[in-house]
Structure formats: structure tokens, C-alpha cells
Design a protein around this motif. Structure first.
Motif, short mmCIF file in Angstrom:
data_model
loop_
_atom_site.label_atom_id
_atom_site.label_comp_id
_atom_site.label_asym_id
_atom_site.label_seq_id
_atom_site.Cartn_x
_atom_site.Cartn_y
_atom_site.Cartn_z
N UNK A 45 25.25 13.48 75.96
CA UNK A 45 24.76 14.64 75.23
C UNK A 45 24.77 15.87 76.11
N UNK A 46 24.89 17.00 75.47
CA UNK A 46 24.87 18.28 76.14
C UNK A 46 23.47 18.58 76.67
N UNK A 47 23.42 19.19 77.86
CA UNK A 47 22.13 19.59 78.43
C UNK A 47 22.06 21.12 78.57
N UNK A 48 23.02 21.69 79.29
CA UNK A 48 22.98 23.13 79.54
C UNK A 48 24.35 23.63 79.95
N UNK A 49 24.60 24.91 79.72
CA UNK A 49 25.86 25.52 80.14
C UNK A 49 25.62 26.98 80.45
N UNK A 50 26.51 27.52 81.29
CA UNK A 50 26.38 28.91 81.73
C UNK A 50 27.78 29.52 81.79
N UNK A 51 27.85 30.77 81.35
CA UNK A 51 29.14 31.47 81.37
C UNK A 51 29.48 31.92 82.78
N UNK A 52 30.67 32.45 82.95
CA UNK A 52 31.14 32.79 84.29
C UNK A 52 30.26 33.82 84.97
N UNK A 53 29.72 34.76 84.22
CA UNK A 53 28.88 35.80 84.82
C UNK A 53 27.40 35.44 84.78
N UNK A 54 27.08 34.41 84.04
CA UNK A 54 25.67 34.05 83.86
C UNK A 54 25.00 34.77 82.72
N UNK A 55 25.75 35.60 82.00
CA UNK A 55 25.15 36.37 80.90
C UNK A 55 24.91 35.52 79.67
N UNK A 56 25.64 34.43 79.55
CA UNK A 56 25.46 33.51 78.42
C UNK A 56 24.99 32.16 78.95
N UNK A 57 23.83 31.74 78.51
CA UNK A 57 23.27 30.46 78.91
C UNK A 57 22.73 29.77 77.66
N UNK A 58 22.97 28.49 77.57
CA UNK A 58 22.44 27.74 76.44
C UNK A 58 21.91 26.39 76.91
N UNK A 59 20.87 25.93 76.23
CA UNK A 59 20.24 24.66 76.56
C UNK A 59 20.06 23.84 75.29
N UNK A 60 20.04 22.54 75.45
CA UNK A 60 19.63 21.71 74.35
C UNK A 60 18.11 21.86 74.19
N UNK A 61 17.63 21.76 72.96
CA UNK A 61 16.21 22.03 72.71
C UNK A 61 15.24 21.21 73.55
N UNK A 62 15.48 19.91 73.77
CA UNK A 62 14.49 19.11 74.52
C UNK A 62 14.25 19.57 75.96
N UNK A 64 14.59 22.96 76.97
CA UNK A 64 14.26 24.39 77.03
C UNK A 64 12.86 24.59 77.62
N UNK A 65 12.79 25.53 78.55
CA UNK A 65 11.52 25.82 79.21
C UNK A 65 11.24 24.93 80.41
N UNK A 66 12.03 23.88 80.59
CA UNK A 66 11.82 22.97 81.72
C UNK A 66 13.00 22.96 82.68
N UNK A 67 14.20 23.11 82.15
CA UNK A 67 15.42 23.08 82.97
C UNK A 67 15.99 24.49 83.09
N UNK A 68 16.61 24.75 84.23
CA UNK A 68 17.28 26.03 84.45
C UNK A 68 18.64 25.79 85.08
N UNK A 69 19.67 26.32 84.44
CA UNK A 69 21.01 26.22 84.99
C UNK A 69 21.35 27.52 85.70
N UNK A 70 22.07 27.41 86.81
CA UNK A 70 22.51 28.58 87.55
C UNK A 70 23.82 28.26 88.23
N UNK A 71 24.44 29.28 88.76
CA UNK A 71 25.72 29.06 89.44
C UNK A 71 25.88 30.05 90.58
N UNK A 72 26.69 29.65 91.55
CA UNK A 72 27.06 30.50 92.68
C UNK A 72 28.58 30.47 92.75
N UNK A 73 29.21 31.48 92.18
CA UNK A 73 30.68 31.47 92.12
C UNK A 73 31.32 31.54 93.50
N UNK A 74 30.66 32.17 94.44
CA UNK A 74 31.21 32.24 95.80
C UNK A 74 31.30 30.86 96.43
N UNK A 75 30.42 29.98 96.03
CA UNK A 75 30.41 28.62 96.57
C UNK A 75 31.07 27.61 95.63
#
Length: 123
Positions: A45-62, A64-75
Motif C-alpha cells: 500500500x501507498x504511504x507517502x510521496x513527494x514531488x521533485x521540489x517538495x511542493x507536492x506531498x501526499x500521505x495515506x490517511x492512516x 497523516x499527522x504522524x509521518x513526514x516525508x522529505x528529500x535531499x536532492x543533492x544527496x
């Protein structure tokens, strides 16, 4: 191309873990990246996703508010911070890359996958 997850483990209810996914072999700075999970006996099942710039983020409802997705494109790395963990979060967690903002929650949209890291939350 290789995606390698790390950070899984055993944690008690209410605890936290931070998953990391390091990509090598190509850069995913222009792609949506995300996390999925598969619990024993259940479908992935899907958990979370983030766009290339981080401007679009989506989470599965269960999560939300507990998990945070982030990215470091340089790494070429992305993360999943998981707080207030519950036993129902127990699963193998997979990182994935290659989707678009229109297909962020669709597993078939991701062309690249890691092998998974096990998260076990004890009650």
C-alpha cells in the motif's frame, strides 16, 4: 540503478523511526519519490510521496499527522520520519522513484524500487 533503504527496526508503540532511501546509478531529482509498505498477509500500500521540489506531498490517511516525508536532492536521498508508531504500522517499507505528480499514490507508476526494510512496532 539501486535504491537502498535503511533505518528499520523494532520499536515500541508510540516510538519513532526515520527511514532513509539512498539512490545510486541515476539521479531522481526530477522525479516524484515515495514510500510504500506491505504488512504480513496484505497487499502493498501507498504511504507517502513527494514531488521533485517538495511542493507536492501526499500521505495515506492512516499516517497523516504522524509521518513526514522529505528529500535531499543533492544527496539523491529521501526520508520517512515516522512518529507515534502503532502496531498496525508494522510492515516492510519500500522506497520507490519515478512517478509523476499525477500518479504519486499509484505503485505501478514507480519504475524503481528498493528491497525494503522491516519496521516492527510492538504493543
Amino acid at each position: 540503478v539501486q535504491l537502498v533503504e535503511s533505518g528499520g527496526g523494532l520499536v515500541q508503540t508510540g516510538g519513532s523511526l526515520r527511514l532513509s532511501c539512498v539512490a545510486s546509478g541515476r539521479t531522481f531529482s526530477s522525479s516524484v519519490v515515495g514510500w510504500f509498505r506491505q504488512a504480513p498477509g496484505k497487499e502493498r500500500e501507498f504511504v507517502a510521496a513527494i514531488s521533485r521540489s517538495g511542493s507536492e506531498i501526499t500521505y495515506t490517511d492512516p499516517v497523516k499527522g504522524r509521518f513526514t516525508i522529505s528529500r535531499d536532492n543533492a544527496k539523491n536521498t529521501w526520508y520517512l520520519q515516522m512518529n507515534s508508531l502503532k502496531p498496525e504500522d508494522t510492515a516492510v517499507y519500500y522506497c520507490a522513484a519515478g512517478a509523476t505528480i499525477w500518479t504519486m499514490a499509484r505503485d505501478t507508476a514507480y519504475g524503481y524500487w528498493g528491497e525494503g526494510t522491516l519496521v516492527t512496532v510492538s504493543s
